[in-house]
Design an enzyme around this catalytic site. Sequence first.
Site, PDB file in Angstrom:
ATOM      1  N   ASP A  54       0.777  -1.164   0.154  1.00 37.82           N
ATOM      2  CA  ASP A  54       0.093   0.032   0.077  1.00 37.82           C
ATOM      3  C   ASP A  54       0.880   1.360  -0.208  1.00 37.82           C
ATOM      4  O   ASP A  54       0.380   2.250  -0.793  1.00 37.82           O
ATOM      5  CB  ASP A  54      -0.950  -0.015   0.876  1.00 37.82           C
ATOM      6  CG  ASP A  54      -1.806   1.265   1.396  1.00 37.82           C
ATOM      7  OD1 ASP A  54      -2.324   1.605   0.313  1.00 37.82           O
ATOM      8  OD2 ASP A  54      -1.662   1.731   2.601  1.00 37.82           O
ATOM      9  N   GLU A 127      -1.983  -5.237  -3.487  1.00 42.00           N
ATOM     10  CA  GLU A 127      -0.901  -4.631  -2.666  1.00 42.00           C
ATOM     11  C   GLU A 127       0.277  -5.490  -2.274  1.00 42.00           C
ATOM     12  O   GLU A 127       1.304  -5.137  -2.064  1.00 42.00           O
ATOM     13  CB  GLU A 127      -1.651  -3.641  -1.740  1.00 42.00           C
ATOM     14  CG  GLU A 127      -2.697  -2.822  -1.973  1.00 42.00           C
ATOM     15  CD  GLU A 127      -3.530  -2.137  -0.853  1.00 42.00           C
ATOM     16  OE1 GLU A 127      -3.738  -0.935  -1.088  1.00 42.00           O
ATOM     17  OE2 GLU A 127      -3.764  -2.668   0.268  1.00 42.00           O
TER      18      GLU A 127
END
Length: 246
Positions: A54, A127
């Site tokens: 992320d 992610e």
Amino acid sequence: MNETNIPDNLTALETLLQVTFSDRTLLRRAITHHSCCPDTAVHDSYDTLEFLGDAIISAHVVEYIYRTHPDAAEGEMTALKSEVVSRRILAQVGQQLGLFPFIHVDIANLRTFNERSRDSLCADVLEAIVGAIHIDQGTEIARNFVMRTVFPMIELVSTHTLDSNPKGRLQKVILQRTGNLPRYRVLEQSGRHNDRVFLVGVFDHDQLLGTGKASSIKEAGRLAAREALQLLQKKDKRLSANDTTA
């Protein structure tokens, strides 16, 4: 979908990602939901890799926006970045890649599972995969993967933003660049009564920035502003590319 029903085909996944892992346990971990390993989730699920990925995606997206939208205000950059790295957009990227069939998840142990759950899993795993690539292959390979998969969404989201209020955005851009207000001028008018068509140009002093054609002056002006923004953006990208290669 139970974990045992998912084909363990890491080679196919590597082909899909266009990345070959040195340590395949990282890739396996990146596609494993904690429902499959509740007692060892910290080490065997994608949770911490997702946290890393992320941050990496956000950093690369911010840099790309900064380089390709030099006239955008901080607030505009923030809004664009927030949308691009949102769960909705990352889920869309993950679904388009076809990640879901590779995800290890024990659906029987989940409270609910629906289309929204599927999207959330795809965003999480995307992610986590970026985090795993970064650890296994390094910064450059991770950035290349983000560039291939996520960067195209920046332009789609940006175009949507331009469509929402192109005249207001163009005014900001021209004010920042030259201190002038863009001026709109009807260049041509054709047709009669209900069939009228207007060609409107938008100018910075005498420089024509873009044109638009529509059945009303207002809509033609909006289209002219939109074209001007697109042309200015392309020009900025060419200049940025030349600076990079110089």
